[in-house]
Scaffold this motif. Structure first.
Motif, PDB file in Angstrom:
ATOM      1  N   LEU A   1     -53.992-101.329 -92.090  1.00 13.91           N
ATOM      2  CA  LEU A   1     -53.130-100.744 -91.062  1.00 13.91           C
ATOM      3  C   LEU A   1     -53.567-101.157 -89.656  1.00 13.91           C
ATOM      4  O   LEU A   1     -53.056-100.647 -88.668  1.00 13.91           O
ATOM      5  N   GLY A   2     -54.533-102.054 -89.559  1.00 17.88           N
ATOM      6  CA  GLY A   2     -55.038-102.493 -88.264  1.00 17.88           C
ATOM      7  C   GLY A   2     -56.100-101.573 -87.700  1.00 17.88           C
ATOM      8  O   GLY A   2     -56.467-101.682 -86.538  1.00 17.88           O
ATOM      9  N   ASP A   3     -56.606-100.653 -88.508  1.00 14.64           N
ATOM     10  CA  ASP A   3     -57.658 -99.720 -88.079  1.00 14.64           C
ATOM     11  C   ASP A   3     -58.967-100.182 -88.693  1.00 14.64           C
ATOM     12  O   ASP A   3     -59.290 -99.821 -89.815  1.00 14.64           O
ATOM     13  N   TYR A   4     -59.691-101.008 -87.943  1.00 10.03           N
ATOM     14  CA  TYR A   4     -60.918-101.597 -88.451  1.00 10.03           C
ATOM     15  C   TYR A   4     -62.106-100.675 -88.198  1.00 10.03           C
ATOM     16  O   TYR A   4     -62.090 -99.877 -87.278  1.00 10.03           O
ATOM     17  N   PRO A   5     -63.140-100.791 -89.016  1.00  9.15           N
ATOM     18  CA  PRO A   5     -64.356-100.013 -88.747  1.00  9.15           C
ATOM     19  C   PRO A   5     -64.842-100.323 -87.331  1.00  9.15           C
ATOM     20  O   PRO A   5     -64.835-101.476 -86.899  1.00  9.15           O
ATOM     21  N   ALA A   6     -65.258 -99.288 -86.632  1.00 13.85           N
ATOM     22  CA  ALA A   6     -65.702 -99.443 -85.242  1.00 13.85           C
ATOM     23  C   ALA A   6     -67.122 -98.911 -85.092  1.00 13.85           C
ATOM     24  O   ALA A   6     -67.847 -98.757 -86.078  1.00 13.85           O
ATOM     25  N   GLU A   7     -67.483 -98.603 -83.858  1.00 15.50           N
ATOM     26  CA  GLU A   7     -68.855 -98.229 -83.513  1.00 15.50           C
ATOM     27  C   GLU A   7     -69.400 -97.091 -84.370  1.00 15.50           C
ATOM     28  O   GLU A   7     -70.494 -97.186 -84.924  1.00 15.50           O
TER      29      GLU A   7
ATOM     30  N   ASP B   1     -72.981 -96.008 -91.425  1.00 17.59           N
ATOM     31  CA  ASP B   1     -73.300 -96.713 -92.665  1.00 17.59           C
ATOM     32  C   ASP B   1     -73.096 -98.214 -92.474  1.00 17.59           C
ATOM     33  O   ASP B   1     -72.119 -98.786 -92.954  1.00 17.59           O
ATOM     34  N   TYR B   2     -73.999 -98.850 -91.766  1.00 20.70           N
ATOM     35  CA  TYR B   2     -73.872-100.255 -91.385  1.00 20.70           C
ATOM     36  C   TYR B   2     -73.704-101.167 -92.606  1.00 20.70           C
ATOM     37  O   TYR B   2     -72.800-101.992 -92.657  1.00 20.70           O
ATOM     38  N   ASP B   3     -74.565-101.006 -93.586  1.00 22.46           N
ATOM     39  CA  ASP B   3     -74.566-101.915 -94.745  1.00 22.46           C
ATOM     40  C   ASP B   3     -73.255-101.905 -95.516  1.00 22.46           C
ATOM     41  O   ASP B   3     -72.891-102.904 -96.136  1.00 22.46           O
ATOM     42  N   ARG B   4     -72.541-100.824 -95.478  1.00 25.52           N
ATOM     43  CA  ARG B   4     -71.262-100.706 -96.190  1.00 25.52           C
ATOM     44  C   ARG B   4     -70.225-101.699 -95.671  1.00 25.52           C
ATOM     45  O   ARG B   4     -69.354-102.151 -96.416  1.00 25.52           O
ATOM     46  N   TYR B   5     -70.311-102.055 -94.384  1.00 29.34           N
ATOM     47  CA  TYR B   5     -69.277-102.893 -93.762  1.00 29.34           C
ATOM     48  C   TYR B   5     -69.697-104.344 -93.573  1.00 29.34           C
ATOM     49  O   TYR B   5     -68.919-105.137 -93.043  1.00 29.34           O
ATOM     50  N   VAL B   6     -70.897-104.728 -94.010  1.00 23.88           N
ATOM     51  CA  VAL B   6     -71.339-106.122 -93.895  1.00 23.88           C
ATOM     52  C   VAL B   6     -70.375-107.009 -94.678  1.00 23.88           C
ATOM     53  O   VAL B   6     -70.049-106.741 -95.821  1.00 23.88           O
ATOM     54  N   GLY B   7     -69.902-108.078 -94.020  1.00 23.59           N
ATOM     55  CA  GLY B   7     -68.954-109.006 -94.636  1.00 23.59           C
ATOM     56  C   GLY B   7     -67.503-108.625 -94.388  1.00 23.59           C
ATOM     57  O   GLY B   7     -66.600-109.383 -94.740  1.00 23.59           O
ATOM     58  N   GLU B   8     -67.245-107.480 -93.777  1.00 22.05           N
ATOM     59  CA  GLU B   8     -65.874-107.049 -93.504  1.00 22.05           C
ATOM     60  C   GLU B   8     -65.509-107.272 -92.049  1.00 22.05           C
ATOM     61  O   GLU B   8     -66.369-107.454 -91.190  1.00 22.05           O
ATOM     62  N   SER B   9     -64.226-107.222 -91.774  1.00 21.51           N
ATOM     63  CA  SER B   9     -63.740-107.326 -90.404  1.00 21.51           C
ATOM     64  C   SER B   9     -63.992-106.009 -89.681  1.00 21.51           C
ATOM     65  O   SER B   9     -63.748-104.930 -90.241  1.00 21.51           O
ATOM     66  N   VAL B  10     -64.488-106.104 -88.459  1.00 20.44           N
ATOM     67  CA  VAL B  10     -64.768-104.928 -87.646  1.00 20.44           C
ATOM     68  C   VAL B  10     -64.262-105.178 -86.224  1.00 20.44           C
ATOM     69  O   VAL B  10     -63.999-106.323 -85.827  1.00 20.44           O
ATOM     70  N   GLN B  11     -64.131-104.103 -85.467  1.00 21.75           N
ATOM     71  CA  GLN B  11     -63.755-104.216 -84.062  1.00 21.75           C
ATOM     72  C   GLN B  11     -64.622-103.250 -83.263  1.00 21.75           C
ATOM     73  O   GLN B  11     -64.616-102.049 -83.537  1.00 21.75           O
ATOM     74  N   VAL B  12     -65.384-103.778 -82.312  1.00 17.99           N
ATOM     75  CA  VAL B  12     -66.270-102.951 -81.498  1.00 17.99           C
ATOM     76  C   VAL B  12     -66.091-103.293 -80.025  1.00 17.99           C
ATOM     77  O   VAL B  12     -65.671-104.393 -79.673  1.00 17.99           O
ATOM     78  N   THR B  13     -66.434-102.338 -79.184  1.00 18.14           N
ATOM     79  CA  THR B  13     -66.416-102.540 -77.739  1.00 18.14           C
ATOM     80  C   THR B  13     -67.746-102.084 -77.183  1.00 18.14           C
ATOM     81  O   THR B  13     -68.228-101.007 -77.537  1.00 18.14           O
ATOM     82  N   GLY B  14     -68.337-102.913 -76.349  1.00 17.26           N
ATOM     83  CA  GLY B  14     -69.623-102.556 -75.769  1.00 17.26           C
ATOM     84  C   GLY B  14     -69.844-103.253 -74.444  1.00 17.26           C
ATOM     85  O   GLY B  14     -69.032-104.060 -73.993  1.00 17.26           O
ATOM     86  N   THR B  15     -70.970-102.953 -73.830  1.00 14.28           N
ATOM     87  CA  THR B  15     -71.342-103.537 -72.545  1.00 14.28           C
ATOM     88  C   THR B  15     -72.292-104.702 -72.783  1.00 14.28           C
ATOM     89  O   THR B  15     -73.268-104.569 -73.527  1.00 14.28           O
ATOM     90  N   VAL B  16     -72.012-105.822 -72.158  1.00 17.83           N
ATOM     91  CA  VAL B  16     -72.851-107.012 -72.311  1.00 17.83           C
ATOM     92  C   VAL B  16     -74.214-106.742 -71.678  1.00 17.83           C
ATOM     93  O   VAL B  16     -74.304-106.383 -70.504  1.00 17.83           O
ATOM     94  N   THR B  17     -75.272-106.883 -72.485  1.00 20.81           N
ATOM     95  CA  THR B  17     -76.632-106.672 -71.986  1.00 20.81           C
ATOM     96  C   THR B  17     -77.404-107.979 -71.877  1.00 20.81           C
ATOM     97  O   THR B  17     -78.422-108.039 -71.198  1.00 20.81           O
ATOM     98  N   LYS B  18     -76.928-109.024 -72.551  1.00 20.25           N
ATOM     99  CA  LYS B  18     -77.606-110.315 -72.557  1.00 20.25           C
ATOM    100  C   LYS B  18     -76.535-111.378 -72.784  1.00 20.25           C
ATOM    101  O   LYS B  18     -75.586-111.154 -73.539  1.00 20.25           O
ATOM    102  N   THR B  19     -76.699-112.548 -72.145  1.00 22.66           N
ATOM    103  CA  THR B  19     -75.657-113.569 -72.269  1.00 22.66           C
ATOM    104  C   THR B  19     -76.054-114.769 -73.114  1.00 22.66           C
ATOM    105  O   THR B  19     -75.196-115.513 -73.558  1.00 22.66           O
ATOM    106  N   GLU B  20     -77.322-115.012 -73.339  1.00 24.60           N
ATOM    107  CA  GLU B  20     -77.763-116.149 -74.147  1.00 24.60           C
ATOM    108  C   GLU B  20     -78.800-115.708 -75.146  1.00 24.60           C
ATOM    109  O   GLU B  20     -79.974-115.641 -74.783  1.00 24.60           O
ATOM    110  N   PRO B  21     -78.519-115.400 -76.349  1.00 23.55           N
ATOM    111  CA  PRO B  21     -77.205-115.238 -76.958  1.00 23.55           C
ATOM    112  C   PRO B  21     -76.550-113.941 -76.466  1.00 23.55           C
ATOM    113  O   PRO B  21     -77.210-113.065 -75.914  1.00 23.55           O
ATOM    114  N   VAL B  22     -75.254-113.840 -76.693  1.00 21.90           N
ATOM    115  CA  VAL B  22     -74.510-112.670 -76.216  1.00 21.90           C
ATOM    116  C   VAL B  22     -74.899-111.444 -77.038  1.00 21.90           C
ATOM    117  O   VAL B  22     -74.837-111.454 -78.261  1.00 21.90           O
TER     118      VAL B  22
END
Length: 165
Positions: free
Chosen positions: A18-24, A30-51
């Motif tokens: 339905l377009g409702d992806y696991p988020a923050e 339960d991080y391990d449950r969603y490994v390999g799946e599509s997710v959508q998160v929003t956060g503040t950039v703390t480092k640029t190399e690597p992001v």
């Protein structure tokens, strides 16, 4: 009925179809449950190399409240980002707090400042319209429409005169 809907929708889980992806919150719970799946998160950039982005979360589990910040490394970011910007990422969740981005949207920190300024101006404008067009009836504790609408400058000058006299 409204309470039942509120509780029912509050317990809904992510539904990618339905377009409702696991988020923050889901990742923190339960991080391990969603490994390999599509997710959508929003956060503040703390480092640029690597992001890297700092992603805030809040969730309740078995009556316990959890909140904090996840640091997630984002691979395959297709646009330049700067520290302090907000970055929304859609991609595949990998192990060890990584996401391989399929698309991302960056929001410069200046946009938030502009948003707050515009919101403050709109709030003051609304307050001015309320004061000029309505009055408080102290007997019934209700707002009543003024018979003659006040003009903002006249209202301000009248209040200043009241204070000075």
């Amino acid at each position: 009925m409204l309470f039942a809907l509120m509780v029912g929708l509050g317990t809904a889980t992510p539904a990618p179809e339905l377009g409702d992806y696991p988020a923050e919150d889901a990742l923190a719970a339960d991080y391990d449950r969603y490994v390999g799946e599509s997710v959508q998160v929003t956060g503040t950039v703390t480092k640029t190399e690597p992001v890297e982005i700092a992603v805030g979360y809040e969730y309740a589990d078995n009556g316990e409240y959890h909140s904090g910040t996840l640091t997630i490394m984002v691979q395959n970011v297709d646009k330049a980002v700067a520290e302090g910007e907000s970055l929304q990422v859609y991609g595949t969740l990998g192990p060890d707090q990584t996401i391989t981005a399929q698309s991302s949207v960056r929001v410069p920190a200046v946009n938030y400042t502009a948003m707050y300024i515009v919101s403050a101006i709109a709030g003051l404008w609304t307050l001015g319209r309320l004061v000029c067009g309505w009055r408080l009836n102290w007997q019934t504790w209700s707002l009543c429409r003024r018979e003659h609408r006040l003009r903002p400058i006249q209202t301000l000058l009248g209040k200043v005169r009241e204070v000075l006299i």
